[in-house]
Design a protein around this motif. Structure first.
Motif, PDB file in Angstrom:
ATOM      1  N   GLY A  49       1.237  46.172  27.323  1.00  0.00           N
ATOM      2  CA  GLY A  49       1.888  45.244  26.403  1.00  0.00           C
ATOM      3  C   GLY A  49       2.726  45.931  25.348  1.00  0.00           C
ATOM      4  N   ILE A  50       3.232  47.126  25.674  1.00  0.00           N
ATOM      5  CA  ILE A  50       4.082  47.867  24.740  1.00  0.00           C
ATOM      6  C   ILE A  50       5.527  47.436  24.966  1.00  0.00           C
ATOM      7  CG2 ILE A  50       4.958  50.147  24.102  1.00  0.00           C
ATOM      8  CD1 ILE A  50       2.241  51.297  24.890  1.00  0.00           C
ATOM      9  N   THR A  51       6.111  46.793  23.962  1.00  0.00           N
ATOM     10  CA  THR A  51       7.484  46.291  24.082  1.00  0.00           C
ATOM     11  C   THR A  51       8.435  46.923  23.074  1.00  0.00           C
ATOM     12  OG1 THR A  51       6.936  44.435  22.620  1.00  0.00           O
ATOM     13  CG2 THR A  51       6.715  44.077  25.016  1.00  0.00           C
ATOM     14  N   ASN A  52       7.890  47.526  22.026  1.00  0.00           N
ATOM     15  CA  ASN A  52       8.720  48.162  20.996  1.00  0.00           C
ATOM     16  C   ASN A  52       7.891  49.209  20.267  1.00  0.00           C
ATOM     17  OD1 ASN A  52       7.073  46.688  19.128  1.00  0.00           O
ATOM     18  ND2 ASN A  52       8.439  44.931  19.342  1.00  0.00           N
ATOM     19  N   ALA A  53       8.511  49.848  19.278  1.00  0.00           N
ATOM     20  CA  ALA A  53       7.833  50.925  18.562  1.00  0.00           C
ATOM     21  C   ALA A  53       6.585  50.430  17.830  1.00  0.00           C
ATOM     22  CB  ALA A  53       8.804  51.576  17.575  1.00  0.00           C
ATOM     23  N   PHE A  79      -3.670  60.663  25.432  1.00  0.00           N
ATOM     24  CA  PHE A  79      -2.673  59.681  25.866  1.00  0.00           C
ATOM     25  C   PHE A  79      -1.530  59.618  24.856  1.00  0.00           C
ATOM     26  CE2 PHE A  79      -0.658  55.558  25.782  1.00  0.00           C
ATOM     27  CZ  PHE A  79      -0.456  55.259  27.119  1.00  0.00           C
ATOM     28  N   ARG A  80      -1.865  59.574  23.584  1.00  0.00           N
ATOM     29  CA  ARG A  80      -0.825  59.451  22.544  1.00  0.00           C
ATOM     30  C   ARG A  80       0.149  60.617  22.590  1.00  0.00           C
ATOM     31  NH1 ARG A  80      -5.271  57.314  19.561  1.00  0.00           N
ATOM     32  NH2 ARG A  80      -5.736  59.327  18.616  1.00  0.00           N
ATOM     33  N   GLN A  81      -0.378  61.820  22.793  1.00  0.00           N
ATOM     34  CA  GLN A  81       0.494  62.996  22.830  1.00  0.00           C
ATOM     35  C   GLN A  81       1.386  62.983  24.074  1.00  0.00           C
ATOM     36  OE1 GLN A  81       1.012  65.269  20.423  1.00  0.00           O
ATOM     37  NE2 GLN A  81      -0.383  64.020  19.177  1.00  0.00           N
ATOM     38  N   ALA A  82       0.828  62.567  25.200  1.00  0.00           N
ATOM     39  CA  ALA A  82       1.630  62.493  26.429  1.00  0.00           C
ATOM     40  C   ALA A  82       2.694  61.415  26.305  1.00  0.00           C
ATOM     41  CB  ALA A  82       0.718  62.216  27.631  1.00  0.00           C
ATOM     42  N   TYR A  83       2.327  60.256  25.754  1.00  0.00           N
ATOM     43  CA  TYR A  83       3.278  59.160  25.592  1.00  0.00           C
ATOM     44  C   TYR A  83       4.400  59.553  24.625  1.00  0.00           C
ATOM     45  CZ  TYR A  83       5.084  54.466  24.716  1.00  0.00           C
ATOM     46  OH  TYR A  83       5.900  53.369  24.605  1.00  0.00           O
ATOM     47  N   LYS A  84       4.027  60.261  23.579  1.00  0.00           N
ATOM     48  CA  LYS A  84       5.022  60.725  22.605  1.00  0.00           C
ATOM     49  C   LYS A  84       6.047  61.644  23.265  1.00  0.00           C
ATOM     50  CE  LYS A  84       5.377  63.105  18.130  1.00  0.00           C
ATOM     51  NZ  LYS A  84       4.616  63.794  17.047  1.00  0.00           N
ATOM     52  N   PHE A  85       5.583  62.456  24.207  1.00  0.00           N
ATOM     53  CA  PHE A  85       6.484  63.359  24.918  1.00  0.00           C
ATOM     54  C   PHE A  85       7.597  62.575  25.618  1.00  0.00           C
ATOM     55  CE2 PHE A  85       7.645  65.238  29.020  1.00  0.00           C
ATOM     56  CZ  PHE A  85       8.149  66.472  28.630  1.00  0.00           C
ATOM     57  N   PHE A  86       7.250  61.438  26.192  1.00  0.00           N
ATOM     58  CA  PHE A  86       8.232  60.658  26.943  1.00  0.00           C
ATOM     59  C   PHE A  86       9.079  59.744  26.057  1.00  0.00           C
ATOM     60  CE2 PHE A  86       4.951  61.435  30.261  1.00  0.00           C
ATOM     61  CZ  PHE A  86       5.752  62.160  31.127  1.00  0.00           C
TER      62      PHE A  86
END
Length: 305
Positions: free
Chosen positions: A188-192, A206-213
């Motif tokens: 359900g991630i649609t924006n920052a 997860f947060r660090q990997a997602y931040k990378f992308f």
């Protein structure tokens, strides 16, 4: 029952990790040598007269299985799709093996089985005999994650996209972007703002990997979309609008494919872990993926899957 030969140092250990969706078992041949086989009730509705369909479905299942294995390491199951075996009752209730050699291909049939290799659960599942209770009940991430591939369309899709990116390096940026977008949709991630709120519920890994992308400083989207950045691997063709430069007009450095691979594994693993914890109340420890001694090359991606 259909079964396919598998080859790996993992086979003996896997033969004790019982799942209702797959079975790894061993047989002794005439030379008293151990042969290991992969089978699944998802293959059991395919008649003996359709070995090609059985081989494609087995391939789709094994690809997802290898995708799960690759989330935590570099060992996979090798298998022989040119020969597939059918086990049936013979005379006096004995079982007989018949080998079917595959000589032809059918791309439409392969596409069909790749789309949906899972079948409805039979009313009466085969009960494995002589399995210690502690083996039946032991938590194992391969079993839990494969179970999620069965019951969750997004997990099945992400694992398939991931393993296909390992088969051919040309898929890495296209499939990685699709993986990230699918996980975002599922969460359900649609924006920052929603990304920040949802990330609080997920692991630090997860947060660090997602931040990378997704972090603008990482330049992943810019790199993957621009032919000037990633060349033939880019998600788009050549365009004057897709330059890969900084504000001063200098060409930006390429992003390491090794780093993309490592962050993709972490993102998928921790996402499925989050779903597992919400559903069953437990999760598996984070995986530490060590940096390789040498940068990854094209041939590092070309697993025989």
């Amino acid at each position: 029952m259909w079964a396919i030969n598998i080859y790996s140092s993992l086979t003996l250990g896997l033969s004790t990790k019982i799942s209702e969706h797959f079975n790894v078992f061993r047989e002794f041949n005439q030379s008293e040598h151990e042969d290991f086989f992969f089978s699944s009730y998802h293959l059991d509705d395919i008649p003996k007269e359709e070995p090609l369909r059985a081989s494609y479905r087995a391939k789709a299942l094994l690809q997802m299985f290898n995708g799960i294995l690759l989330l935590s390491g570099d060992l996979i199951l090798d298998y022989d799709l040119h020969n597939i075996f059918f086990l049936e009752k013979g005379k006096k209730d004995s079982y007989e093996w018949s080998r079917h050699t595959i000589y032809k291909t059918n791309r439409e049939l392969e596409y069909e089985e790749l789309q949906n290799p899972f079948q409805p659960k039979p009313e009466h599942l085969y009960t494995y005999k002589n399995v210690p209770k502690n083996d039946k009940n032991r938590k194992n991430y391969l079993v839990d994650f494969f179970d999620y591939a069965y019951k969750d369309e997004f997990v099945k899709e992400v694992l398939t996209l991931f393993i296909l990116s390992k088969k051919d390096i040309l898929f890495i940026l296209i499939n990685t972007t699709k993986i990230v977008e699918t996980i975002e949709y599922d969460l359900g991630i649609t924006n920052a703002t929603s990304a920040e709120e949802k990330s609080k519920l997920l692991s630090e890994e997860f947060r660090q990997a997602y931040k990378f992308f997704k972090d603008k400083k990482s330049k992943f989207s810019h790199f993957s979309n621009s032919e000037y950045g990633s060349g033939i691997f880019a998600r788009h063709g050549v365009s004057d609008q897709k330059k890969y430069h900084d504000k001063e007009g200098n060409l930006l450095p390429a992003i390491s494919f090794e780093e993309i691979d490592k962050k993709t594994r972490t993102l998928i693993y921790e996402w499925i872990n989050y779903k597992l914890e919400n559903d069953k109340g437990y999760r598996y420890p984070p995986v530490i993926i060590e940096n390789l001694d040498e940068p990854m090359k094209d041939e590092d991606y070309n697993f025989d899957l």
